[in-house]
Design a protein around this motif. Sequence first.
Motif, mmCIF file in Angstrom:
data_model
loop_
_atom_site.group_PDB
_atom_site.id
_atom_site.type_symbol
_atom_site.label_atom_id
_atom_site.label_comp_id
_atom_site.label_asym_id
_atom_site.label_seq_id
_atom_site.Cartn_x
_atom_site.Cartn_y
_atom_site.Cartn_z
ATOM 1 N N UNK A 77 0.848 -1.063 0.030
ATOM 2 C CA UNK A 77 0.055 -0.007 -0.029
ATOM 3 C C UNK A 77 0.913 1.143 0.002
ATOM 4 N N UNK A 78 1.871 1.358 0.767
ATOM 5 C CA UNK A 78 2.610 2.509 0.970
ATOM 6 C C UNK A 78 3.570 2.761 -0.121
ATOM 7 N N UNK A 79 4.061 1.648 -0.837
ATOM 8 C CA UNK A 79 4.850 1.607 -1.999
ATOM 9 C C UNK A 79 4.028 2.470 -3.193
ATOM 10 N N UNK A 80 2.742 1.732 -3.310
ATOM 11 C CA UNK A 80 1.713 2.393 -4.141
ATOM 12 C C UNK A 80 1.618 3.751 -4.201
ATOM 13 N N UNK A 88 5.684 13.205 0.789
ATOM 14 C CA UNK A 88 4.975 14.393 1.714
ATOM 15 C C UNK A 88 3.274 13.942 1.900
ATOM 16 N N UNK A 89 2.972 13.576 0.348
ATOM 17 C CA UNK A 89 1.449 13.282 0.442
ATOM 18 C C UNK A 89 1.240 11.960 1.361
ATOM 19 N N UNK A 90 2.220 11.212 1.440
ATOM 20 C CA UNK A 90 2.072 9.885 2.087
ATOM 21 C C UNK A 90 1.924 10.319 3.549
ATOM 22 N N UNK A 91 2.544 11.298 4.037
ATOM 23 C CA UNK A 91 2.559 11.720 5.352
ATOM 24 C C UNK A 91 1.090 12.216 5.701
ATOM 25 N N UNK A 249 -6.130 7.188 2.389
ATOM 26 C CA UNK A 249 -6.018 7.340 3.760
ATOM 27 C C UNK A 249 -7.080 6.128 4.462
ATOM 28 N N UNK A 250 -8.181 6.229 3.621
ATOM 29 C CA UNK A 250 -9.314 5.371 3.960
ATOM 30 C C UNK A 250 -8.787 3.765 4.096
ATOM 31 N N UNK A 251 -8.050 3.365 3.060
ATOM 32 C CA UNK A 251 -7.140 2.138 2.831
ATOM 33 C C UNK A 251 -6.611 1.720 4.069
ATOM 34 N N UNK A 252 -5.734 2.709 4.275
ATOM 35 C CA UNK A 252 -4.580 2.780 5.462
ATOM 36 C C UNK A 252 -5.472 2.580 6.781
ATOM 37 N N UNK A 253 -6.309 3.365 6.936
ATOM 38 C CA UNK A 253 -7.180 3.273 8.119
ATOM 39 C C UNK A 253 -7.940 2.152 8.419
ATOM 40 N N UNK A 254 -8.311 1.441 7.267
ATOM 41 C CA UNK A 254 -9.086 0.011 7.460
ATOM 42 C C UNK A 254 -7.862 -0.921 7.718
ATOM 43 N N UNK A 297 5.971 6.875 8.967
ATOM 44 C CA UNK A 297 5.012 6.253 8.130
ATOM 45 C C UNK A 297 3.824 5.665 8.955
ATOM 46 N N UNK A 298 2.685 5.264 8.311
ATOM 47 C CA UNK A 298 1.563 4.676 9.059
ATOM 48 C C UNK A 298 1.946 3.305 9.896
#
Length: 420
Positions: A77-80, A88-91, A249-254, A297-298
């Motif tokens: 997910x993070x690589x994508x 910066x947008x990942x943060x 962000x929704x994918x990360x949260x899930x 990172x998340x």
Amino acid sequence: MKLEILGEYSVHHLKKDVLSGIVVGIIAIPLGLGFSIASGINPVTGLYTTIVAGLLISIFGGSRFQIGGPTGAFVPVLLGIMLQFGYENLLIAGFMSGILLIIFAICKVGSLIKFFPQSTIIGFQSGIAVIIFTGQIPNFLGLHNIDKSKYFYLNMKEIFENLTKVNIYSVITAALCLLIILVVLHFSPKSIGISYLLGILFSSLISSMLFSGQIETISSIYGKIPNQLPIPHFPQVTIDKMITLLPSSFVIAILVGLQSLLTARVADEMTQSKHCSKRELIGQGIVNMVTPLFHGIPAAGEIARTVTNIKNGASSPIAGITHALFVLFVLLLLAPYASYVSLASLAPVLMLVAWNISKREQFSTILKDKSTHSLILTTTFLLTVFTNLTVGIGAGLCLSLLFFLKRRMKNNHNELKETK
């Protein structure tokens, strides 16, 4: 809950917690470095994440045994996100996921975890394991100049096209690290963290002595690791960025919620305790709002470190706090030496992590069942590998819902016939 536990605390418990925290900290260092590299991010961010997230989840989380930090589940997910939007947008996406997690907690979404189909969970975990394992093949073979893609088949195509450029020194270094780890585990099966550390240290040391300048190290690719925490900073946020990054962000949260609650459930089973899902999600929300401020990172609850924490006798959040402080201590005093770790030495560690999270036995059992569960498993697994995690989980859940509705309709029809 945590204060009640500490009310029965003793010096014996403190010793156990400190020892467990140090052992988990030893495991967390190579995993933090490795997961960051696998996600296309500077390795030091993995250490920042381990320190900040590990400290905060032990303070605010809903399980006293939970160890938080960067996890293998986030790698694809993070690589994508990195390839599409940048660091910066990942943060920003990570920060937004923290807000979503707190909203999930308020809406009591954590209670829904028990309805998550086992076949879907095993399918996406196995898919993630394949992505992590194959993602380390370039580092194992010394192929550091190939293009990275968010798609599995393109990465495999790139590897096969560059096989003629294999660096034999990288292969020897990686094989030596793997051999050391396996030998240590053969004589001491519980010494996972020590085996990883010894494998990385000795293989990196020997390669620097015999193959100096012939293989890539952390410093040669990413520069030296600074021996300090960064000054809190957050990139500029705009409405357009927030709208663009909302799906990510929704994918990360899930994923954070799912990973953390599943890990907490495993901890409950091992210790006959009970976590608070609402508090856990709020804690993870706080973690993922604060960690980006320190360039992290998340993060989520991580099962390997949590299980290690329990097996080493931890009884309170002090073990998790100790683990974070130990990593901070190593960062402040030993960071310059970590810069000389070879990337080939980290590859076998992540490959073994992938092997351990692959759920091979459960996967095989469900697959042999040849039922709707095996179809859900296969679909989730293949779509996770060949598209992305979001599509894989979504398809698995949709199939589960369809089969559930079909069974309900069939049961209702049978009941109606019996009534007549």
